[in-house]
Design a protein around this motif. Structure first.
Motif, PDB file in Angstrom:
ATOM      1  N   PHE A 105       0.830  -1.194   0.000  1.00 42.98           N
ATOM      2  CA  PHE A 105       0.000   0.000   0.000  1.00 42.98           C
ATOM      3  C   PHE A 105       0.870   1.252   0.000  1.00 42.98           C
ATOM      4  O   PHE A 105       2.068   1.202   0.275  1.00 42.98           O
ATOM      5  CB  PHE A 105      -0.957   0.003   1.197  1.00 42.98           C
ATOM      6  N   SER A 106       0.255   2.384  -0.296  1.00 44.02           N
ATOM      7  CA  SER A 106       0.979   3.654  -0.340  1.00 44.02           C
ATOM      8  C   SER A 106       0.824   4.451   0.949  1.00 44.02           C
ATOM      9  O   SER A 106       1.790   5.002   1.454  1.00 44.02           O
ATOM     10  CB  SER A 106       0.488   4.504  -1.523  1.00 44.02           C
ATOM     11  N   GLU A 107      -0.392   4.534   1.471  1.00 42.05           N
ATOM     12  CA  GLU A 107      -0.628   5.282   2.711  1.00 42.05           C
ATOM     13  C   GLU A 107      -1.599   4.543   3.595  1.00 42.05           C
ATOM     14  O   GLU A 107      -2.563   3.943   3.116  1.00 42.05           O
ATOM     15  CB  GLU A 107      -1.199   6.668   2.421  1.00 42.05           C
ATOM     16  N   LEU A 108      -1.357   4.625   4.877  1.00 45.32           N
ATOM     17  CA  LEU A 108      -2.269   4.067   5.865  1.00 45.32           C
ATOM     18  C   LEU A 108      -2.649   5.176   6.835  1.00 45.32           C
ATOM     19  O   LEU A 108      -1.788   5.894   7.337  1.00 45.32           O
ATOM     20  CB  LEU A 108      -1.595   2.903   6.605  1.00 45.32           C
ATOM     21  N   LYS A 109      -3.951   5.297   7.074  1.00 44.39           N
ATOM     22  CA  LYS A 109      -4.441   6.326   7.998  1.00 44.39           C
ATOM     23  C   LYS A 109      -5.524   5.703   8.876  1.00 44.39           C
ATOM     24  O   LYS A 109      -6.567   5.294   8.382  1.00 44.39           O
ATOM     25  CB  LYS A 109      -4.967   7.532   7.236  1.00 44.39           C
ATOM     26  N   PHE A 110      -5.231   5.642  10.163  1.00 40.30           N
ATOM     27  CA  PHE A 110      -6.086   4.941  11.113  1.00 40.30           C
ATOM     28  C   PHE A 110      -6.411   5.908  12.252  1.00 40.30           C
ATOM     29  O   PHE A 110      -5.514   6.462  12.879  1.00 40.30           O
ATOM     30  CB  PHE A 110      -5.337   3.700  11.616  1.00 40.30           C
ATOM     31  N   ALA A 111      -7.702   6.117  12.511  1.00 41.08           N
ATOM     32  CA  ALA A 111      -8.107   7.076  13.542  1.00 41.08           C
ATOM     33  C   ALA A 111      -9.045   6.433  14.549  1.00 41.08           C
ATOM     34  O   ALA A 111      -9.903   5.618  14.197  1.00 41.08           O
ATOM     35  CB  ALA A 111      -8.779   8.287  12.907  1.00 41.08           C
ATOM     36  N   ALA A 112      -8.858   6.808  15.812  1.00 36.40           N
ATOM     37  CA  ALA A 112      -9.731   6.371  16.893  1.00 36.40           C
ATOM     38  C   ALA A 112     -10.002   7.565  17.798  1.00 36.40           C
ATOM     39  O   ALA A 112      -9.333   8.603  17.695  1.00 36.40           O
ATOM     40  CB  ALA A 112      -9.077   5.233  17.682  1.00 36.40           C
ATOM     41  N   GLU A 113     -10.990   7.439  18.679  1.00 38.65           N
ATOM     42  CA  GLU A 113     -11.279   8.517  19.620  1.00 38.65           C
ATOM     43  C   GLU A 113     -11.469   7.958  21.014  1.00 38.65           C
ATOM     44  O   GLU A 113     -11.727   6.762  21.199  1.00 38.65           O
ATOM     45  CB  GLU A 113     -12.491   9.343  19.184  1.00 38.65           C
ATOM     46  N   HIS A 114     -11.354   8.842  22.001  1.00 35.57           N
ATOM     47  CA  HIS A 114     -11.361   8.397  23.395  1.00 35.57           C
ATOM     48  C   HIS A 114     -11.798   9.556  24.270  1.00 35.57           C
ATOM     49  O   HIS A 114     -11.553  10.727  23.941  1.00 35.57           O
ATOM     50  CB  HIS A 114      -9.939   7.943  23.772  1.00 35.57           C
ATOM     51  N   GLU A 115     -12.441   9.242  25.378  1.00 36.41           N
ATOM     52  CA  GLU A 115     -12.808  10.257  26.362  1.00 36.41           C
ATOM     53  C   GLU A 115     -12.283   9.846  27.727  1.00 36.41           C
ATOM     54  O   GLU A 115     -12.439   8.686  28.138  1.00 36.41           O
ATOM     55  CB  GLU A 115     -14.325  10.444  26.416  1.00 36.41           C
ATOM     56  N   GLU A 116     -11.634  10.778  28.410  1.00 36.80           N
ATOM     57  CA  GLU A 116     -11.207  10.535  29.780  1.00 36.80           C
ATOM     58  C   GLU A 116     -11.008  11.865  30.495  1.00 36.80           C
ATOM     59  O   GLU A 116     -10.547  12.842  29.901  1.00 36.80           O
ATOM     60  CB  GLU A 116      -9.919   9.704  29.838  1.00 36.80           C
ATOM     61  N   ALA A 117     -11.392  11.893  31.744  1.00 33.95           N
ATOM     62  CA  ALA A 117     -11.185  13.055  32.615  1.00 33.95           C
ATOM     63  C   ALA A 117     -11.643  14.360  31.974  1.00 33.95           C
ATOM     64  O   ALA A 117     -10.966  15.385  32.079  1.00 33.95           O
ATOM     65  CB  ALA A 117      -9.706  13.149  33.002  1.00 33.95           C
ATOM     66  N   GLY A 118     -12.796  14.331  31.298  1.00 31.84           N
ATOM     67  CA  GLY A 118     -13.339  15.543  30.702  1.00 31.84           C
ATOM     68  C   GLY A 118     -12.723  15.945  29.388  1.00 31.84           C
ATOM     69  O   GLY A 118     -13.035  17.021  28.862  1.00 31.84           O
TER      70      GLY A 118
END
Length: 334
Positions: A105-118
């Motif tokens: 592959f040429s590019e990999l883009k992986f995103a996640a999100e998280h919530e902690e302590a406001g």
């Protein structure tokens, strides 16, 4: 207030050689030794290994909510419904494409999100195998916001101002958010080191920022640089387009910090991401921001705005943006 952090991941690779010219081929035919090395590197990695190792680091920190996975121009996974704890769904979607994207592959883009302590955090991993010799193979960018300062659904500008104004006068809120963010980025760095033993993992920065947009620069303040190496890059904006109320918040925060006896440790930056000084420095010397309004101190010299031509850059920056990195990924290390 924007919370911005970044971690660089470097791997051993091989120097890319260029094709010899016709004259060089003739010289080689007569026994001459040619130096065909370029200033670019290539590392051998696999998409499934990269995702697995980053995922392990995220799970160690309690992050389980995936946003998207884009490989080249193909959207492998996208959380369009806002489903929580869907990181296993992303892994399953990748397994269905493993025959295609195991290598090459040429590019990999992986995103996640998280919530902690406001805090509301977006963690974006972008990786490539072909890169300049002095650049990392992977960049993990973290963007965050204080939940209580985010606009609420259906909230008017006046209601937002009334709700947020008292919070903007509380330096303890911002100092606590900054320290919590620095702690998260530090823990993420440690988790990545543990899951990628063959890589050199180094924290680049973790800081709290407020954008100071001089008169007439309002449009520039809302633009998002495409490249993660750009000083103004914020992964949060790539996945959550900025609200018009964001500029109102920046103005309120700057005004509050300038009148505090002990402002929090927050960095004022230009719309292009260039540092103008800390809140403490601006409170002690108001002319610091006045100079920036007049373009003094070369405030806008670094970078070319939203897209500085960096090879990490791509067009757009939303969830379904494929980007344009070049290379071939394989294994970050077991």
């Amino acid at each position: 207030m924007r919370l911005i952090g970044q971690i660089h991941v470097s791997l051993k690779g091989s120097i890319i050689q260029r094709n010899p010219t016709v004259w060089e081929k003739l010289k080689r035919g007569f026994g001459a030794k040619l130096d065909l090395d370029t200033d670019r590197m290539r590392v051998e990695l696999e998409a499934t290994a990269v995702i697995d190792q980053v995922r392990r680091a995220l799970v160690q920190l309690g992050v389980g909510n995936a946003l998207s996975l884009v490989i080249d121009d193909t959207v492998i996974f996208q959380d369009t419904d806002g489903k929580p704890d869907d990181l296993p769904d992303l892994v399953l979607a990748l397994s269905e494409h493993s025959a295609v994207f195991g290598r090459g592959f040429s590019e990999l883009k992986f995103a996640a999100e998280h919530e902690e302590a406001g805090l509301h955090l977006v963690i974006e991993t972008r990786a490539r195998t072909e890169h300049a010799e002095d650049e990392p193979a992977g960049i993990v960018s973290v963007g965050g916001r204080v939940r209580d300062l985010e606009p609420r659904a259906g909230e008017s500008a006046e209601d937002y101002r009334r709700r947020v104004e008292p919070l903007a006068k509380d330096p303890a809120l911002f100092e606590a958010a900054r320290l919590q963010f620095e702690s998260f980025v530090g823990r993420l760095e440690g988790a990545l080191k543990a899951s990628m033993p063959e890589a050199r993992v180094e924290q680049h920065h973790a800081e709290a920022r407020v954008v100071h947009a001089p008169p007439g620069d309002g449009a520039a303040a809302g633009q998002q640089p495409a490249s993660p190496t750009h000083p103004g890059y914020d992964p949060f904006v790539a996945y959550y387009p900025p609200s018009p109320l964001g500029m109102m918040l920046d103005v309120m925060l700057i005004s509050s910090f300038m009148h505090m006896l002990s402002p929090p440790h927050v960095l004022f930056v230009s719309p292009a991401g260039m540092p103008l000084g800390t809140a403490q420095e601006a409170a002690a010397n108001p002319d610091l921001l006045n100079d920036a309004d007049r373009g003094g101190d070369d405030a806008g010299d670094e970078g070319d705005g939203p897209d500085d031509g960096d090879p990490w850059g791509d067009e757009g920056g939303g969830l379904d943006d494929g980007g344009g990195l070049e290379g071939d990924f394989g294994d970050f290390g077991d």
